[in-house]
Design a protein around this motif. Structure first.
Motif, PDB file in Angstrom:
ATOM      1  N   ALA A   1     -15.145  43.264  70.470  1.00 60.50           N
ATOM      2  CA  ALA A   1     -15.512  43.487  71.851  1.00 60.50           C
ATOM      3  C   ALA A   1     -14.310  43.941  72.673  1.00 60.50           C
ATOM      4  N   ILE A   2     -13.165  43.296  72.430  1.00 59.08           N
ATOM      5  CA  ILE A   2     -11.983  43.610  73.233  1.00 59.08           C
ATOM      6  C   ILE A   2     -11.544  45.046  73.009  1.00 59.08           C
ATOM      7  N   MET A   3     -11.412  45.432  71.762  1.00 60.77           N
ATOM      8  CA  MET A   3     -10.935  46.788  71.469  1.00 60.77           C
ATOM      9  C   MET A   3     -11.977  47.833  71.870  1.00 60.77           C
ATOM     10  N   GLY A   4     -13.249  47.478  71.797  1.00 56.62           N
ATOM     11  CA  GLY A   4     -14.298  48.402  72.221  1.00 56.62           C
ATOM     12  C   GLY A   4     -14.218  48.712  73.707  1.00 56.62           C
ATOM     13  N   VAL A   5     -13.997  47.689  74.520  1.00 58.91           N
ATOM     14  CA  VAL A   5     -13.872  47.888  75.964  1.00 58.91           C
ATOM     15  C   VAL A   5     -12.593  48.672  76.263  1.00 58.91           C
ATOM     16  N   CYS A   6     -11.503  48.330  75.566  1.00 59.14           N
ATOM     17  CA  CYS A   6     -10.243  49.072  75.754  1.00 59.14           C
ATOM     18  C   CYS A   6     -10.454  50.552  75.451  1.00 59.14           C
ATOM     19  N   ASP A   8     -13.373  52.244  75.418  1.00 61.09           N
ATOM     20  CA  ASP A   8     -14.310  52.832  76.379  1.00 61.09           C
ATOM     21  C   ASP A   8     -13.625  53.195  77.697  1.00 61.09           C
ATOM     22  N   TYR A   9     -12.711  52.338  78.151  1.00 62.63           N
ATOM     23  CA  TYR A   9     -12.042  52.561  79.431  1.00 62.63           C
ATOM     24  C   TYR A   9     -10.659  53.193  79.291  1.00 62.63           C
ATOM     25  N   LYS A  10     -10.281  53.480  78.041  1.00 63.31           N
ATOM     26  CA  LYS A  10      -9.009  54.155  77.746  1.00 63.31           C
ATOM     27  C   LYS A  10      -7.802  53.412  78.313  1.00 63.31           C
ATOM     28  N   ILE A  11      -7.755  52.110  78.058  1.00 62.99           N
ATOM     29  CA  ILE A  11      -6.578  51.322  78.440  1.00 62.99           C
ATOM     30  C   ILE A  11      -6.087  50.573  77.209  1.00 62.99           C
ATOM     31  N   SER A  12      -4.838  50.180  77.228  1.00 66.68           N
ATOM     32  CA  SER A  12      -4.259  49.484  76.083  1.00 66.68           C
ATOM     33  C   SER A  12      -4.655  48.003  76.104  1.00 66.68           C
ATOM     34  N   ARG A  22      -4.259  46.448  89.051  1.00 68.91           N
ATOM     35  CA  ARG A  22      -4.650  47.846  89.271  1.00 68.91           C
ATOM     36  C   ARG A  22      -6.147  48.006  88.990  1.00 68.91           C
ATOM     37  N   ARG A  23      -6.796  48.817  89.791  1.00 69.03           N
ATOM     38  CA  ARG A  23      -8.232  49.023  89.662  1.00 69.03           C
ATOM     39  C   ARG A  23      -8.610  49.512  88.264  1.00 69.03           C
ATOM     40  N   THR A  24      -7.748  50.348  87.688  1.00 67.12           N
ATOM     41  CA  THR A  24      -8.036  50.902  86.361  1.00 67.12           C
ATOM     42  C   THR A  24      -8.015  49.830  85.280  1.00 67.12           C
ATOM     43  N   VAL A  25      -7.432  48.682  85.565  1.00 64.12           N
ATOM     44  CA  VAL A  25      -7.371  47.580  84.605  1.00 64.12           C
ATOM     45  C   VAL A  25      -8.350  46.466  84.975  1.00 64.12           C
ATOM     46  N   VAL A  26      -8.517  46.226  86.253  1.00 68.12           N
ATOM     47  CA  VAL A  26      -9.343  45.105  86.705  1.00 68.12           C
ATOM     48  C   VAL A  26     -10.812  45.276  86.311  1.00 68.12           C
ATOM     49  N   LEU A  27     -11.377  46.431  86.525  1.00 71.44           N
ATOM     50  CA  LEU A  27     -12.795  46.635  86.194  1.00 71.44           C
ATOM     51  C   LEU A  27     -13.068  46.440  84.698  1.00 71.44           C
ATOM     52  N   PRO A  28     -12.295  47.076  83.813  1.00 72.66           N
ATOM     53  CA  PRO A  28     -12.537  46.823  82.384  1.00 72.66           C
ATOM     54  C   PRO A  28     -12.361  45.351  81.999  1.00 72.66           C
ATOM     55  N   ARG A  29     -11.405  44.676  82.630  1.00 72.16           N
ATOM     56  CA  ARG A  29     -11.188  43.256  82.337  1.00 72.16           C
ATOM     57  C   ARG A  29     -12.413  42.448  82.751  1.00 72.16           C
TER      58      ARG A  29
END
Length: 75
Positions: A1-6, A8-12, A22-29
């Motif tokens: 699940a963790i790597m799938g969300v990472c 999907d949202y293109k974050i490490s 940061r918004r780009t990290v908060v929403l995926p988290r």
């Protein structure tokens, strides 16, 4: 699940687990917190994974359920 969300949202993974606001990290988290809760982890367990309180997880779940469907419709 963790790597799938990472992916999907293109974050490490490091960004996902960081304390960044940061918004780009908060929403995926938030999405990940919701998914982990849905798979059977308790609020406290999910919070501990991210070094956060269970009330933060409740907030993340609420926002995910309310905002994501709206965002999908708008964009």
């Amino acid at each position: 699940a963790i790597m799938g969300v990472c992916k999907d949202y293109k974050i490490s993974f490091e960004d996902m687990m960081s304390g960044s606001r940061r918004r780009t990290v908060v929403l995926p988290r938030m999405v990940l917190m919701y998914k982990l809760y849905q798979t059977g982890f308790t609020l406290t367990e999910v919070g501990a994974m991210f070094n956060r309180d269970h009330t933060t997880v409740i907030n993340a779940i609420t926002i995910t359920l309310v905002l994501l469907p709206i965002k999908t419709l708008i964009f």
